[in-house]
Scaffold this active site. Structure first.
Site, PDB file in Angstrom:
ATOM      1  N   ASP A  39       0.818  -1.216   0.000  1.00 16.26           N
ATOM      2  CA  ASP A  39       0.000   0.000   0.000  1.00 16.26           C
ATOM      3  C   ASP A  39       0.850   1.263   0.000  1.00 16.26           C
ATOM      4  O   ASP A  39       2.049   1.221   0.223  1.00 16.26           O
ATOM      5  CB  ASP A  39      -0.885   0.013   1.256  1.00 16.26           C
ATOM      6  CG  ASP A  39      -2.100  -0.878   1.105  1.00 16.26           C
ATOM      7  OD1 ASP A  39      -2.434  -1.238  -0.032  1.00 16.26           O
ATOM      8  OD2 ASP A  39      -2.703  -1.211   2.144  1.00 16.26           O
ATOM      9  N   LYS A  60      -4.233   3.319  -2.946  1.00 14.87           N
ATOM     10  CA  LYS A  60      -5.612   3.660  -3.296  1.00 14.87           C
ATOM     11  C   LYS A  60      -5.746   5.153  -3.496  1.00 14.87           C
ATOM     12  O   LYS A  60      -5.167   5.932  -2.767  1.00 14.87           O
ATOM     13  CB  LYS A  60      -6.553   3.227  -2.171  1.00 14.87           C
ATOM     14  CG  LYS A  60      -6.595   1.738  -1.987  1.00 14.87           C
ATOM     15  CD  LYS A  60      -7.458   1.412  -0.782  1.00 14.87           C
ATOM     16  CE  LYS A  60      -7.095   0.044  -0.240  1.00 14.87           C
ATOM     17  NZ  LYS A  60      -7.311  -0.051   1.186  1.00 14.87           N
ATOM     18  N   MET A 170      -6.657   9.218  10.239  1.00 18.57           N
ATOM     19  CA  MET A 170      -7.363   9.781   9.077  1.00 18.57           C
ATOM     20  C   MET A 170      -8.232  10.970   9.489  1.00 18.57           C
ATOM     21  O   MET A 170      -9.349  11.133   8.997  1.00 18.57           O
ATOM     22  CB  MET A 170      -8.240   8.700   8.399  1.00 18.57           C
ATOM     23  CG  MET A 170      -7.410   7.571   7.817  1.00 18.57           C
ATOM     24  SD  MET A 170      -8.386   6.249   7.091  1.00 18.57           S
ATOM     25  CE  MET A 170      -8.742   5.226   8.514  1.00 18.57           C
TER      26      MET A 170
HETATM   27  N1  SAH Z   1      -3.163   0.113   9.279  1.00 16.51           N
HETATM   28  C1  SAH Z   1      -2.570   1.421   9.548  1.00 16.51           C
HETATM   29  C2  SAH Z   1      -3.596   2.541   9.480  1.00 16.51           C
HETATM   30  C3  SAH Z   1      -4.160   2.773   8.106  1.00 16.51           C
HETATM   31  S1  SAH Z   1      -5.273   4.120   8.070  1.00 16.51           S
HETATM   32  C4  SAH Z   1      -1.882   1.353  10.911  1.00 16.51           C
HETATM   33  O1  SAH Z   1      -2.094   0.413  11.674  1.00 16.51           O
HETATM   34  O2  SAH Z   1      -1.111   2.276  11.216  1.00 16.51           O
HETATM   35  C5  SAH Z   1      -4.235   5.415   7.465  1.00 16.51           C
HETATM   36  C6  SAH Z   1      -3.980   6.435   8.563  1.00 16.51           C
HETATM   37  O3  SAH Z   1      -2.992   5.935   9.456  1.00 16.51           O
HETATM   38  C7  SAH Z   1      -3.406   7.760   8.087  1.00 16.51           C
HETATM   39  O4  SAH Z   1      -4.413   8.621   7.609  1.00 16.51           O
HETATM   40  C8  SAH Z   1      -2.786   8.279   9.357  1.00 16.51           C
HETATM   41  O5  SAH Z   1      -3.773   8.795  10.225  1.00 16.51           O
HETATM   42  C9  SAH Z   1      -2.248   7.009   9.972  1.00 16.51           C
HETATM   43  N2  SAH Z   1      -0.821   6.769   9.635  1.00 16.51           N
HETATM   44  C10 SAH Z   1      -0.298   5.726   8.982  1.00 16.51           C
HETATM   45  N3  SAH Z   1       1.044   5.816   8.927  1.00 16.51           N
HETATM   46  C11 SAH Z   1       1.370   6.953   9.568  1.00 16.51           C
HETATM   47  C12 SAH Z   1       2.598   7.607   9.879  1.00 16.51           C
HETATM   48  N4  SAH Z   1       3.777   7.095   9.512  1.00 16.51           N
HETATM   49  N5  SAH Z   1       2.544   8.755  10.572  1.00 16.51           N
HETATM   50  C13 SAH Z   1       1.381   9.285  10.978  1.00 16.51           C
HETATM   51  N6  SAH Z   1       0.194   8.724  10.723  1.00 16.51           N
HETATM   52  C14 SAH Z   1       0.183   7.568  10.025  1.00 16.51           C
END
Ligand code: SAH
Length: 251
Positions: A39, A60, A170
């Site tokens: 992703d 996506k 998000m």
């Molecule tokens: N499965 C992922 C979340 C996916 S939803 C997890 O467990 O982290 C996507 C959201 O995750 C983004 O909009 C943001 O809010 C957060 N996110 C993912 N990676 C990030 C990062 N390196 N720093 C800050 N927020 C992050």
């Protein structure tokens, strides 16, 4: 290891960004993978461990999720049916806002075996790398993971969002509305808030404020997605415990 005629799909958490934060199991599976479907929030540096694999980017585009998720499900099934060892690599933890349920439904329907390899979710890692323990014996004994979208739904607000630590994923695009809802639900306008962008990457940036000030601080500092938002008393602990970003390390 037995050879699976049908192949197998490994739903692997890549961790939040820093390649050192993938699990040992996740790295081992990458080294053995024949196909990797990853992703947009996966740090591509992690793909160095799968030079032998065919790579598929499954990022996506906003607004077109449904169709593209179908394509991803199809690709997973198709690759496994080639008899391949397929790693489905997702940012953070695959089961936290990762749409892994839809993928497992598609795999079940096609009779393809799978394994889940948990990962370090951005909400936990981002808090830790900002110097914020999500729980603290004297401050907060609950943590709620929530998406910006859900925060907009007043039915899901309830007591969960009025106490303890809130970790919001998000949530950047809907921050104004979210702040309004949290205030209406009973959070105080001077509740500490921290926002961590690009958590655990070298270019991580964190800003702090309160529910009243955080939206304008983020706008001013150009803090946008991908970020996690931490609301609650523990967010204040960053003043004491920040350790990762150079300009925030206490002297
Ligand atoms: N499965 C992922 C979340 C996916 S939803 C997890 O467990 O982290 C996507 C959201 O995750 C983004 O909009 C943001 O809010 C957060 N996110 C993912 N990676 C990030 C990062 N390196 N720093 C800050 N927020 C992050």
């Amino acid at each position: 290891m037995s050879s699976d005629a049908s192949g197998k799909v490994y739903l692997v958490g890549a961790g939040p960004g820093d390649p050192g934060l993938i699990t040992v199991r996740g790295k081992e599976l990458l080294e053995q993978a024949e196909a990797v479907i990853y992703d947009s929030l996966v740090n591509e540096a992690i793909l160095q461990w799968a030079p032998q694999a065919e790579l598929f980017y499954a990022g996506k585009r906003a607004g077109n999720h449904a169709l593209i998720q179908d394509d991803i499900n199809h690709l997973l099934v198709e690759q496994a049916q080639l008899g391949r060892k397929v790693v489905r690599l997702k940012g953070g933890d695959p089961c936290v806002f990762g749409r892994v349920g839809e993928e497992m439904t598609a795999l079940n329907a096609a009779g393809i075996p799978y394994e889940i390899v948990p990962g370090v979710t951005a909400g936990i890692a981002g808090s830790a790398y900002a110097g914020i323990p999500v729980t603290h014996r004297h401050m907060s004994s609950t943590v709620t993971f929530i998406t910006g979208r859900e925060a907009m739904d007043s039915r899901s607000l309830g007591t969960l969002v009025t106490e303890g630590t809130l970790v919001i994923y998000m949530g950047m695009k809907t921050m104004d509305e979210m702040v309004e809802k949290l205030l209406a639900a009973g959070r105080s306008s001077d509740s500490p808030v921290a926002v961590v962008q690009w958590a655990t990457y070298e270019h991580q940036r964190t800003v702090s404020g309160t529910l009243a000030t955080i939206a304008s601080i983020c706008a001013q500092e150009h803090i946008a997605s991908p970020s996690i938002i931490i609301v609650g008393d523990v967010a204040r602990l960053r003043d004491e415990f920040a350790w990762f970003e150079d300009d925030s390390t206490p002297s």
